[in-house]
Design an enzyme around this catalytic site. Structure first.
Site, PDB file in Angstrom:
ATOM      1  N   ASP A 149       9.122  -0.645   0.344  1.00 40.79           N
ATOM      2  CA  ASP A 149       9.125   0.823   0.433  1.00 40.79           C
ATOM      3  C   ASP A 149       9.815   1.184   1.752  1.00 40.79           C
ATOM      4  O   ASP A 149      11.035   1.403   1.794  1.00 40.79           O
ATOM      5  CB  ASP A 149       7.666   1.317   0.341  1.00 40.79           C
ATOM      6  CG  ASP A 149       7.489   2.811   0.619  1.00 40.79           C
ATOM      7  OD1 ASP A 149       8.462   3.476   0.986  1.00 40.79           O
ATOM      8  OD2 ASP A 149       6.345   3.326   0.487  1.00 40.79           O
ATOM      9  N   ASP A 180      -0.775  -1.482  -1.639  1.00 42.29           N
ATOM     10  CA  ASP A 180       0.234  -1.047  -0.664  1.00 42.29           C
ATOM     11  C   ASP A 180      -0.392  -1.153   0.722  1.00 42.29           C
ATOM     12  O   ASP A 180      -1.401  -0.506   1.004  1.00 42.29           O
ATOM     13  CB  ASP A 180       0.650   0.403  -0.959  1.00 42.29           C
ATOM     14  CG  ASP A 180       1.773   0.888  -0.052  1.00 42.29           C
ATOM     15  OD1 ASP A 180       2.212   0.129   0.832  1.00 42.29           O
ATOM     16  OD2 ASP A 180       2.207   2.054  -0.234  1.00 42.29           O
ATOM     17  N   SER A 184      -1.663   6.827  -6.473  1.00 33.87           N
ATOM     18  CA  SER A 184      -1.836   6.080  -5.244  1.00 33.87           C
ATOM     19  C   SER A 184      -3.164   6.526  -4.650  1.00 33.87           C
ATOM     20  O   SER A 184      -3.335   7.712  -4.338  1.00 33.87           O
ATOM     21  CB  SER A 184      -0.682   6.414  -4.301  1.00 33.87           C
ATOM     22  OG  SER A 184      -0.886   5.837  -3.035  1.00 33.87           O
TER      23      SER A 184
HETATM   24  O1  OSB Z   1       3.494   4.264   1.257  1.00 31.31           O
HETATM   25  O2  OSB Z   1       3.893   5.113  -0.622  1.00 31.31           O
HETATM   26  C1  OSB Z   1       3.455   5.233   0.531  1.00 31.31           C
HETATM   27  C2  OSB Z   1       1.952   8.701   0.959  1.00 31.31           C
HETATM   28  C3  OSB Z   1       2.371   9.008   2.232  1.00 31.31           C
HETATM   29  C4  OSB Z   1       3.080   8.086   2.955  1.00 31.31           C
HETATM   30  C5  OSB Z   1       3.382   6.844   2.388  1.00 31.31           C
HETATM   31  C6  OSB Z   1       2.988   6.538   1.104  1.00 31.31           C
HETATM   32  C7  OSB Z   1       2.224   7.472   0.385  1.00 31.31           C
HETATM   33  C8  OSB Z   1       1.671   7.197  -0.924  1.00 31.31           C
HETATM   34  C9  OSB Z   1       1.295   8.374  -1.794  1.00 31.31           C
HETATM   35  O3  OSB Z   1       1.398   6.103  -1.348  1.00 31.31           O
HETATM   36  C10 OSB Z   1       2.354   8.753  -2.746  1.00 31.31           C
HETATM   37  C11 OSB Z   1       2.064  10.081  -3.395  1.00 31.31           C
HETATM   38  O4  OSB Z   1       1.033  10.178  -4.058  1.00 31.31           O
HETATM   39  O5  OSB Z   1       2.855  11.014  -3.213  1.00 31.31           O
HETATM   40 MG    MG Z   2       4.336   2.658   0.140  1.00 27.92          MG
END
Ligand code: OSB
Ligand code: MG
Length: 380
Positions: free
Chosen positions: A250, A200, A148
């Site tokens: 999510d 996202d 991500s």
């Molecule tokens: O929306 O998935 C999300 C991190 C913090 C809060 C929300 C999200 C995320 C990520 C990173 O997308 C996921 C990771 O690398 O742990």
């Molecule tokens: Mg997310």
């Protein structure tokens, strides 16, 4: 060992003799920018549960501010110390389902209750000398993972995408937000015509943006994650009817009931399961099974977890309907030093499942002490 043993019934209930709660603070290697703000450090409560020589551990995934979901670190620490932990210490539970039933009467607070529930799964698995994945119903020695990537200028992002594809990561998720969407995604897609890409939005849009969001259909994205509000299902169904790209929820999925409603109304054709956001492994499994019944694939999301949370995510990701690469990438992408002894590092886009009982990972006690504050103990 018979099935009877595997379910834990024949071994007798597990009595929680004591618990420990602390706050852990780890600086992030790279600040993580999403639609709602920038994270520079990862702050999380760590819960340890003890039972006759065994120990189970979990991390809470709530943030200091209620900007992903409504729970906060301060609120969770208070709820854990004043209510949840005192309510389980001194009690015996036949299995994690029994503990989840004990926590069920409390409203919401899915992240706080998950912290206790997940620690109990680890404790239970260790007391049975079985890997967590086996008790959850998963199998396999490694899982497919992607990354991500936080919001950054397009040139920086293209460099990061190239670097992670070269490392073998199986999917690249791009964070987007208002004003950093269509042109940005087009540029990344043009640079990597074959890559498995997703976006996202962390709730940055409303249904009034559906014409703009439908333009994302041009970029062959695997899915668009959580474009609309964190507590919405209905509008996502309306948006899905207006675009071809599958929507993935999510934030909106915090309980199996949310998953059922999203699946029944075609608001999600993919679901991101985060065990720490959903009340724990019992609920995560229930969401997984519901999605399988609807022929909807799932993947395991992340909250920038330390090694304990990451290990829980890896075990969960070995269940059969986790058919899309998850976010559980190498710990070294996030932290200079982790709170566990084992190194959780992906190789060619595959994250090995830690071996041994429970999550299979071990706290690095000296380092943990150096990054912990607010240590509290709960005895019977
Ligand atoms: O929306 O998935 C999300 C991190 C913090 C809060 C929300 C999200 C995320 C990520 C990173 O997308 C996921 C990771 O690398 O742990
Ligand atoms: Mg997310």
């Amino acid at each position: 060992m018979s099935d009877h043993d595997v379910r834990g019934q024949a071994r007798g209930p597990v009595t929680i003799d004591g618990a420990e709660l602390r706050l852990v603070r780890l600086p992030l290697v790279t600040p993580f920018v999403i639609a709602t703000g920038t994270m520079r450090e990862k702050v999380f409560p760590l819960v340890r549960l003890f039972s006759s020589g065994f120990e189970g551990v979990a991390e809470g995934v709530m943030d200091p501010l209620p900007d992903y979901l409504e729970e906060t670190t301060a609120g969770a620490v208070e709820f854990l110390s004043a209510v949840l932990l005192p309510s389980v210490v001194g009690k015996s539970f036949a299995n994690p389902e029994a503990l989840a039933r004990h926590l069920a009467p409390w409203r919401a607070n899915h992240m706080a209750r998950a912290t206790v529930e997940m620690a109990f799964w680890d404790l239970w698995a260790r007391s049975l000398h079985l890997p967590l994945q086996t008790l959850l119903g998963g199998e396999g020695e490694a899982i497919d993972v992607g990354v991500s990537l936080g919001i950054a200028p397009v040139d920086t992002t293209i460099g990061r995408v190239r670097d992670h594809l070269d490392q073998g990561y199986k999917r690249i998720k791009l964070k987007v937000c208002q004003g950093h969407d269509i042109a940005f995604v087009r540029a990344v897609r043009e640079a990597f015509p074959e890559a498995k890409l997703t976006v996202d939005a962390n709730c940055d849009y409303t249904l009034a943006d559906s014409a703009l969001l439908a333009r994302l259909d041009d970029f062959a994205l695997d899915y668009v994650e959580q474009p609309l509000a964190w507590d919405d299902i209905h509008d996502h169904a309306a948006l899905q009817a207006r675009m071809r790209t599958p929507l993935c929820l999510d934030e909106s999925i915090r309980t199996p009931a949310h998953a059922r409603k999203a699946l029944q109304s075609d608001a999600a054709r993919v679901i991101n399961i985060k065990v720490g956001r959903s009340g724990g492994h019992c609920n995560a499994k229930a969401i997984h099974d519901l999605c399988a019944a609807f022929d909807v694939p799932v993947w395991c999301g992340g909250m920038l977890e330390g090694g304990i949370g990451r290990a829980h995510n890896i075990h969960l990701s070995t269940l059969p309907n986790f058919t899309k690469p998850g976010d559980t990438s190498s710990a070294s992408r996030y932290f200079h030093r982790d709170i566990i002894v084992e190194k959780l590092e992906a190789v060619g886009g595959r994250m090995p499942v830690p071996k041994g009982a429970g999550t299979g990972v071990t706290l690095d006690h000296d380092f943990l002490a150096s990054v912990s504050t607010d240590l509290r103990r709960f005895d019977r």
